[in-house]
Design a protein around this motif. Structure first.
Motif, PDB file in Angstrom:
ATOM      1  N   ARG A 211     -12.469   1.434  -5.994  1.00 27.80           N
ATOM      2  CA  ARG A 211     -11.750   2.343  -6.956  1.00 27.80           C
ATOM      3  C   ARG A 211     -11.155   1.418  -8.055  1.00 27.80           C
ATOM      4  O   ARG A 211      -9.945   1.273  -7.917  1.00 27.80           O
ATOM      5  N   GLU A 212     -11.688   1.044  -9.377  1.00 27.50           N
ATOM      6  CA  GLU A 212     -10.927   0.765 -10.108  1.00 27.50           C
ATOM      7  C   GLU A 212      -9.476   1.190 -10.292  1.00 27.50           C
ATOM      8  O   GLU A 212      -8.369   0.683 -10.215  1.00 27.50           O
ATOM      9  N   GLU A 213      -9.156   2.359 -10.025  1.00 29.05           N
ATOM     10  CA  GLU A 213      -7.591   2.975 -10.412  1.00 29.05           C
ATOM     11  C   GLU A 213      -6.779   2.937  -8.686  1.00 29.05           C
ATOM     12  O   GLU A 213      -5.074   2.172  -8.789  1.00 29.05           O
ATOM     13  N   ILE A 214      -7.187   2.359  -7.703  1.00 27.72           N
ATOM     14  CA  ILE A 214      -6.476   2.050  -6.587  1.00 27.72           C
ATOM     15  C   ILE A 214      -6.422   0.434  -5.977  1.00 27.72           C
ATOM     16  O   ILE A 214      -6.125  -0.133  -5.323  1.00 27.72           O
TER      17      ILE A 214
ATOM     18  N   ARG B 212     -15.186   4.763   3.811  1.00 28.01           N
ATOM     19  CA  ARG B 212     -15.128   3.654   4.839  1.00 28.01           C
ATOM     20  C   ARG B 212     -14.674   2.565   5.796  1.00 28.01           C
ATOM     21  O   ARG B 212     -14.917   1.687   6.148  1.00 28.01           O
ATOM     22  N   LEU B 213     -13.505   2.614   4.273  1.00 33.16           N
ATOM     23  CA  LEU B 213     -12.464   1.487   3.954  1.00 33.16           C
ATOM     24  C   LEU B 213     -10.629   2.310   4.502  1.00 33.16           C
ATOM     25  O   LEU B 213     -10.468   2.804   4.212  1.00 33.16           O
ATOM     26  N   TRP B 214     -10.348   1.611   5.594  1.00 29.88           N
ATOM     27  CA  TRP B 214      -9.340   1.584   5.423  1.00 29.88           C
ATOM     28  C   TRP B 214      -7.969   0.547   5.917  1.00 29.88           C
ATOM     29  O   TRP B 214      -8.473  -0.280   6.186  1.00 29.88           O
ATOM     30  N   VAL B 215      -7.115   0.780   5.493  1.00 30.17           N
ATOM     31  CA  VAL B 215      -5.776  -0.015   5.158  1.00 30.17           C
ATOM     32  C   VAL B 215      -4.952   0.048   6.089  1.00 30.17           C
ATOM     33  O   VAL B 215      -4.185   1.452   5.527  1.00 30.17           O
ATOM     34  N   PHE B 216      -4.070  -0.619   7.014  1.00 26.75           N
ATOM     35  CA  PHE B 216      -3.040  -0.059   7.910  1.00 26.75           C
ATOM     36  C   PHE B 216      -2.146  -0.883   7.855  1.00 26.75           C
ATOM     37  O   PHE B 216      -2.205  -2.352   7.331  1.00 26.75           O
ATOM     38  N   ASP B 217      -0.951  -0.479   7.766  1.00 25.06           N
ATOM     39  CA  ASP B 217      -0.066  -1.468   7.886  1.00 25.06           C
ATOM     40  C   ASP B 217       0.265  -1.393   9.025  1.00 25.06           C
ATOM     41  O   ASP B 217       1.204  -0.602  10.061  1.00 25.06           O
TER      42      ASP B 217
ATOM     43  N   VAL C   3     -10.064  -2.431   8.100  1.00 26.32           N
ATOM     44  CA  VAL C   3     -11.226  -2.143   7.991  1.00 26.32           C
ATOM     45  C   VAL C   3     -12.246  -1.415   7.529  1.00 26.32           C
ATOM     46  O   VAL C   3     -12.401  -0.299   6.415  1.00 26.32           O
ATOM     47  N   ILE C   4     -13.325  -1.949   6.977  1.00 21.39           N
ATOM     48  CA  ILE C   4     -15.082  -1.560   6.751  1.00 21.39           C
ATOM     49  C   ILE C   4     -16.046  -1.257   7.844  1.00 21.39           C
ATOM     50  O   ILE C   4     -16.016  -1.864   8.384  1.00 21.39           O
ATOM     51  N   ASP C   5     -16.285   0.421   7.789  1.00 17.38           N
ATOM     52  CA  ASP C   5     -17.286   0.340   8.570  1.00 17.38           C
ATOM     53  C   ASP C   5     -18.854   0.402   7.692  1.00 17.38           C
ATOM     54  O   ASP C   5     -18.998   0.905   7.338  1.00 17.38           O
TER      55      ASP C   5
ATOM     56  N   MET D 212      -2.306   3.052   5.024  1.00 17.79           N
ATOM     57  CA  MET D 212      -1.855   3.520   3.831  1.00 17.79           C
ATOM     58  C   MET D 212      -2.358   3.369   2.531  1.00 17.79           C
ATOM     59  O   MET D 212      -2.665   5.051   1.327  1.00 17.79           O
ATOM     60  N   PHE D 213      -4.507   3.639   3.374  1.00 18.77           N
ATOM     61  CA  PHE D 213      -5.938   3.519   2.379  1.00 18.77           C
ATOM     62  C   PHE D 213      -6.159   4.518   3.236  1.00 18.77           C
ATOM     63  O   PHE D 213      -6.879   3.272   4.344  1.00 18.77           O
TER      64      PHE D 213
END
Length: 243
Positions: free
Chosen positions: A196-199, A90-95, A79-81, A102-103
């Protein structure tokens, strides 16, 4: 908050007047509540709100509604708001299988969408604007921006040119706290949701191959017209018929 660009119809006078008098937060809440049904939050919406208490619960409620319409059995949801500035996560990642967040990450918007705040969205090639609505993820690949994730826009006229526009998720050096400290905002893409490049690698791997991305902005026409936000309870899985 700037009013979203109209796609051919004007806001109703009462709605427009209310927006002009509202604060950004109250305008967002007013739009969502005025244009979308006030059904009780679903179990999925409650789960998302529990996992991401810092996210706007109304945005998560809409994301849950869209996903339940498209694919109730989906395993992952991002989800991006875009109503939040790029300086915020403003980005969420759900399992959804393991019931965990997750993020929670920074994410860019397109150069044509705005500066620190996004306010303009498009489905048009070369607009360099981000798109809103529901997307299905496709395959990952190595491209000019490194490891990337192709996206399929599922909403006609809103984001269904995403694949042709090469709107993909990828890592970028302009998405970082250091960039924010230097400029007061994130760098901007050509419409891609860059992270981000790291993730980038683990985040993309968590979402690739038929998972979902929901991008939100309080655009009144999209909120009023999106089939995924007004899916009849007995007519689920709109997205599956497009596969």
């Amino acid at each position: 908050m700037p009013l979203p660009r109209s796609r051919g119809r004007r806001l109703a006078p009462l709605l427009a007047a209310a927006l002009l008098l509202a604060t950004p937060a109250s305008a967002r809440d007013f739009l969502s509540r005025a244009i979308t049904p006030l059904a009780p939050p679903s179990p999925l919406a409650n789960r998302l709100t529990h996992l991401a208490p810092t996210a706007d619960p109304q945005v998560l409620r809409l994301a849950a509604q869209a996903l339940s319409c498209a694919d109730p059995g989906a395993e992952r949801l991002a989800v991006i708001d875009f109503s939040l500035p790029s300086t915020e996560q403003r980005l969420w990642v759900f399992d959804l299988v393991r019931d965990r967040l997750m993020f929670r990450e920074l994410v860019s918007h397109g150069q044509g969408s705005g500066d620190a705040m996004a306010s303009e969205f498009s489905n048009v090639p070369e607009s360099h604007q981000s798109s809103i609505g529901l997307f299905r993820t496709l395959n990952s690949y190595e491209g000019s921006n490194g490891y990337s994730l192709r996206l399929e826009g599922l909403e006609p006229g809103i984001n269904d040119q995403a694949f042709q526009r090469a709107i993909v998720m990828h890592g970028a050096d302009y998405v970082s706290e250091a960039f924010i400290e230097r400029t007061g905002r994130l760098g901007r893409s050509h419409g891609c949701p860059a992270v981000r490049e790291e993730i980038a690698v683990p985040l993309i791997d968590s979402l690739k191959e038929s998972q979902y991305l929901f991008t939100y902005y309080p655009d009144p026409e999209w909120l009023a017209d999106s089939a995924f936000l007004r899916c009849p309870r007995d007519d689920r899985q709109l997205a599956s018929v497009t596969r």
